[in-house]
Design an enzyme around this catalytic site. Structure first.
Site, PDB file in Angstrom:
ATOM      1  N   HIS A 127      43.663  57.722  38.730  1.00 33.06           N
ATOM      2  CA  HIS A 127      43.569  56.708  39.738  1.00 33.06           C
ATOM      3  C   HIS A 127      44.693  56.692  40.770  1.00 33.06           C
ATOM      4  O   HIS A 127      44.743  56.215  41.965  1.00 33.06           O
ATOM      5  CB  HIS A 127      43.090  55.184  39.318  1.00 33.06           C
TER       6      HIS A 127
ATOM      7  N   SER B 232      51.877  52.685  36.510  1.00 30.07           N
ATOM      8  CA  SER B 232      50.436  53.644  35.956  1.00 30.07           C
ATOM      9  C   SER B 232      50.929  55.106  36.235  1.00 30.07           C
ATOM     10  O   SER B 232      51.560  55.701  37.105  1.00 30.07           O
ATOM     11  CB  SER B 232      49.514  53.648  37.114  1.00 30.07           C
TER      12      SER B 232
ATOM     13  N   ASP C 248      40.762  58.700  33.044  1.00 27.37           N
ATOM     14  CA  ASP C 248      41.989  58.082  33.668  1.00 27.37           C
ATOM     15  C   ASP C 248      43.254  59.002  33.700  1.00 27.37           C
ATOM     16  O   ASP C 248      44.342  58.685  33.580  1.00 27.37           O
ATOM     17  CB  ASP C 248      42.171  57.006  33.775  1.00 27.37           C
TER      18      ASP C 248
END
Length: 458
Positions: free
Chosen positions: A100, A206, A130
């Site tokens: 993402h 992230s 992901d």
């Protein structure tokens, strides 16, 4: 005086039992040595994504588009910036991050801890997991983190999260591994097996590293469970074993992650279900359906069996099972332990990709058709896996709706079961019916678990 002496002795006992620190190292506990070792291999990632912005949703409709072209103009490109982190995994510039963060990016810049900056390209990515594997080209060997085997990680271990939260620069936070085999919760990205940590993780973390006290990578921070947008002490990291599987496939030149196909329907066997079905304990996955080409069926498993472990590791949800299959890898075999009628048995299951059998025979309808540019495919295990369809579904799958079929309400991922009362098994059958000779069309469509009827005139 005896009582006074006894009281003084009791009060003094805890003090005399303590050890007096003998050095500065014993006085001060510090994560600095671990950070000094691990931080150079954690990078900041800046990605640009170009999207078309339309003044009105009607500009996306092929019929109304021409009416808005002269009044509001063509759709305008808009650049969106994505901020995240990544981890260098090899001296020659292999980097892992979240899908993402970089998956749809047109320009990716990787900034090292020493402020050097490099362009990067995506070698392999997968939205469901992901994860994305990147490559940067640097003139010198780069610092990197070794991977730790995920099954050796235990709840209660100290862990450090390293990343770039809110774009403030590389930051380190500490905590413990607070859970294993998590599904990610309602706020999680990706699907599968996660390591849970209470080390504070915030937006920008992230793709960053979760490391142990030896400076080894145990997971890639991917999401948090939050109601406020900030860290509440529940973060999720993708285990290093799955990262290793991605790296291995990227080294083989694959651009999409090959995930082994199970071909089963199953659910977690909880205490209530175990009692109802007469099992003496909960745990495991009870099989409720098997595709005719399922490798589990070929290995001898049946509906009603309870899968207990895969590759020697216990599994209690379908996502755990898929994780275990994924880290073992395509082309291998996994020993599966299952229970049938209360007796434990084992079988070797081949880990295969969803087969393209029978061929999907993909077909795009001609311009003179009632639904031009509608793209259909015969249903097979690969199409079922690609579109996440029920195992038992029959009909033809919609891969692309085209401009006219979209206005009827048809969507990509739908399955056309019946067309004007005729059951469908092949795209050519739909093409013949929609050849343009008919003016009234009725479709029976399956969308997820629902069946809907679509009617229109040509």
């Amino acid at each position: 005086m005896k009582y006074i002496a006894l009281v003084l002795t009791l009060l003094a006992a805890p003090v005399t039992a303590q050890q007096v620190p003998q050095s500065a190292a014993e006085v001060q506990m510090s994560f600095a040595p671990v950070v000094k070792q691990a931080a150079p291999a954690v990078v900041n990632i800046y990605a640009k994504i170009v999207r078309e912005v339309r003044a009105t949703p009607l500009q996306s409709d092929p019929f109304f588009e021409r009416f808005f072209r002269d009044t509001v103009g063509e759709p305008k490109p808009r650049v969106q910036n994505s901020l995240g982190s990544g981890v260098i995994l090899s001296a020659d510039g292999i980097v892992v991050s979240n899908y993402h963060v970089v998956g749809m990016a047109t320009d990716i810049r990787v900034v090292l801890n020493d402020r050097r900056e490099f362009g990067a390209r995506v070698l392999l990515g997968d939205e469901d997991s992901d994860l994305a594997i990147l490559k940067i080209d640097a003139p010198d060997a780069l610092p990197f983190l070794p991977l730790r085997t995920s099954d050796t990680v235990e709840v209660g271990e100290l862990a450090l999260a390293i990343g770039n939260p809110f774009g403030v620069g590389q930051t380190v936070s500490s905590g413990i591994v607070s859970g294993l085999a998590r599904s990610g919760g309602s706020g999680g990205r990706g699907r599968g097996y996660f390591i849970q940590t209470d080390a504070p993780i915030n937006p920008g973390n992230s793709g960053g590293a979760l490391v142990d006290m030896a400076g080894r990578l145990i997971g890639i921070n991917t999401s948090i469970l939050t109601r406020s947008g900030g860290s509440n002490g529940i973060g999720f990291a993708i285990p290093a074993d799955l990262v290793a599987a991605f790296v291995a496939q990227s080294e083989r030149g694959m651009t999409e992650f090959g995930r082994p196909w199970a071909g089963i329907n199953g659910q977690a066997l909880d205490a209530d279900m175990a009692g109802t079905l007469g099992f003496d304990r909960s745990g495991g996955i009870i099989i409720s359906g098997l595709h005719p080409r399922s490798p589990f069926l070929n290995a001898g498993l049946e509906v009603g069996d309870v899968i207990l472990n895969v590759g020697g590791a216990a599994v209690n949800t379908p996502l755990e099972m898929i994780y275990r299959m994924s880290v073992t890898g395509l082309g291998a075999q996994a020993e599966v332990t299952y229970s049938r009628d209360g007796i434990e048995q084992s079988a070797m299951v081949a880990l295969i990709a969803a087969p393209e059998e029978p061929p999907r025979d993909q077909l795009t309808l001609a311009k003179q058709s009632l639904l031009p540019d509608l793209t259909l495919a015969r249903i097979n295990p690969a199409v079922i896996s690609e579109l996440n369809l029920p195992l038992e579904v029959e009909g033809v799958a919609v891969l692309n709706v085209g401009p006219f079929a979209a206005r009827t309400g048809l969507r990509a991922g739908d399955v056309i079961i019946m067309l004007n009362g005729v059951p469908l098994n092949h795209p050519s059958e739909a093409a013949a019916i929609l050849s343009g000779e008919v003016r009234r069309v009725e479709m029976l469509v399956q969308r997820g678990a629902q069946r809907i009827s679509i009617r229109f005139r040509g």
